[in-house]
Design an enzyme around this catalytic site. Structure first.
Site, PDB file in Angstrom:
ATOM      1  N   ASP A  35       0.849  -1.072   0.185  1.00 48.91           N
ATOM      2  CA  ASP A  35       0.037  -0.131   0.121  1.00 48.91           C
ATOM      3  C   ASP A  35       0.857   1.239   0.038  1.00 48.91           C
ATOM      4  O   ASP A  35       1.494   1.538   0.717  1.00 48.91           O
ATOM      5  CB  ASP A  35      -0.939  -0.050   1.197  1.00 48.91           C
ATOM      6  CG  ASP A  35      -2.085   1.256   1.198  1.00 48.91           C
ATOM      7  OD1 ASP A  35      -2.103   1.545   0.133  1.00 48.91           O
ATOM      8  OD2 ASP A  35      -2.285   1.604   2.353  1.00 48.91           O
ATOM      9  N   ASP A  86      -1.758   5.892  -6.350  1.00 49.64           N
ATOM     10  CA  ASP A  86      -2.286   4.983  -5.394  1.00 49.64           C
ATOM     11  C   ASP A  86      -2.187   3.526  -5.755  1.00 49.64           C
ATOM     12  O   ASP A  86      -3.002   3.170  -6.642  1.00 49.64           O
ATOM     13  CB  ASP A  86      -3.323   5.585  -4.735  1.00 49.64           C
ATOM     14  CG  ASP A  86      -3.767   4.702  -3.473  1.00 49.64           C
ATOM     15  OD1 ASP A  86      -2.889   4.261  -2.634  1.00 49.64           O
ATOM     16  OD2 ASP A  86      -5.116   4.662  -3.244  1.00 49.64           O
TER      17      ASP A  86
END
Length: 410
Positions: A101, A282
């Site tokens: 992440d 992201d």
């Protein structure tokens, strides 16, 4: 992929990198990443991503004002699409399947496989908790040895050990590789203490010679496959073509607290979709999200209609035949996002509740108009077409084309 929604070891020389980094790495360690499509959860693909976007925006506002932000409460479900890496913790190392992440920075385990205390485990006096757009965890902070690969074993790494978690079925936790500031406020009682990320500690201990990571993804048409790579301490020149274009992390908040950049988008040769503005890159977001006004311009340009079953835009075969490329301008360089890149993989249509014969688009509405400080999210749909470098030392993000930039996989 989280606060505010599986992947390799070589030695290469970063010859194709433009600009002047603070440190040039000659020995990145690479880690394979596996892409996993959660077929029990993908029918809520848009909801997952939008819940994450809301949290990222709220978390950034909280950091901006160093105060509590609006609490984002969304129904919790498992993340629809994630990238997973096998990471060892302890000595002897126990293997955990962790989500990679770039939108969060805490590393933690215990969502599935339970944590095992070994001789390298040291419990601190802190509790740790993080809320994500698609889940949360709380537990105890430990320091322990984290094994990324045989050549990258990080001692004394701060990690969370979950006593409770939600939204992480099928995985064991997260390997957070976002900016360190995102760990602020996650510890208690040491609320002002930051937790160095695994990348920070690897660099500080001399295990890698540049405080940066490179990520390579590939388009795929199957639900689970090892098709990505994360390189620590440098770039893997075999994964991209040409040179890398770098752009500074934006100064516009809340995007500035993440891997945020400025970019503009146009459709075909002259149709402006999004004027130059701030957003983020992201790995934890599946689709490509743009501000509502930009989304409406894209719908008009393509003739797409909203599909009620999937929440995605849908076009006809005739409209696909006429679909033009999107062009992203980033720090003066232009990156072409082809017509095929704009499609959800047709072989996976039914996995998201769609019709096998339909054509769906991966461009979606972020839910706020331009000027919110986080006007786009370049998620996995974008990243699978371009090699990306997250350079902590130089506070910049880099992009390069790959052999898959113009692939017709979808």
């Amino acid at each position: 992929m989280f606060p505010a929604s599986s992947l390799l070891t070589t030695i290469v020389l970063a010859l194709a990198v433009s600009a002047n980094p603070i440190v040039v790495s000659d020995s990145p360690v690479t880690l394979p990443l596996a892409r996993r499509l959660n077929t029990t959860s993908v029918h809520n693909l848009i909801r997952h991503d939008l819940a994450r976007a809301k949290y990222l925006r709220a978390r950034g506002q909280r950091l901006k004002f160093d105060a509590d932000a609006t609490v984002i409460k969304e129904p919790v479900d498992n993340q629809a699409v994630s990238y997973i890496a096998s990471i060892g913790v302890g000595n002897p190392a126990k293997t955990y399947q962790l989500i990679i992440d770039t939108g969060s920075s805490n590393t933690w385990v215990g969502a599935g496989t339970s944590y095992t205390v070994t001789g390298t485990s040291s419990k601190t006096s802190n509790r740790v908790s993080v809320t994500y757009g698609s889940g949360s965890f709380s537990g105890t902070e430990y320091t322990d040895t984290v094994t990324i690969a045989s050549g990258l074993v990080i001692s004394g790494q701060g990690i969370g050990v979950a006593s409770s978690s939600s939204g992480f079925s099928g995985t064991d936790g997260i390997l957070g590789i976002g900016p360190t500031i995102l760990t602020q406020g996650t510890l208690s009682p040491a609320t002002s203490t930051l937790i160095p990320t695994v990348t920070d500690n690897a660099f500080a201990k001399g295990l890698i010679t540049a405080n940066q990571i490179g990520i390579s993804f590939q388009p795929t048409t199957v639900e689970e496959v090892v098709n990505g790579e994360l390189s620590w301490g440098g770039v893997d020149t075999s994964k991209f073509t040409g040179s890398i274009t770098y752009t500074p992390v934006t100064t516009t908040s809340p995007a500035s607290f993440y891997w945020g950049i400025n970019q503009s988008i146009r459709y075909s040769t002259s149709t402006s979709i999004l004027s130059s503005t701030a957003g983020i890159v992201d790995t934890g977001t599946t689709l490509l999200y743009i501000a509502t006004d930009a989304y409406n311009r894209y719908r008009s340009a393509t003739g797409a209609v909203l599909d009620s079953n999937t929440g995605l835009l849908r076009i006809t075969s005739a409209q696909f035949a006429n679909l033009k490329s999107l062009f992203f301008t980033i720090n003066g360089a232009t990156f072409e996002f082809t017509a095929n890149a704009q499609l959800w993989p047709r072989s996976l249509n039914t996995a998201i509740g769609g019709s096998a014969s339909n054509i769906y688009l991966v461009v979606a509405d972020i839910g706020t108009s331009t000027g919110a400080g986080l006007d786009f999210i370049n998620g996995y749909a974008f990243l699978e077409r371009f090699y990306t470098v997250f350079d902590t030392a130089n506070k910049r993000v880099g992009f390069a084309t790959t052999p898959f930039t113009t692939a017709t996989t979808n």
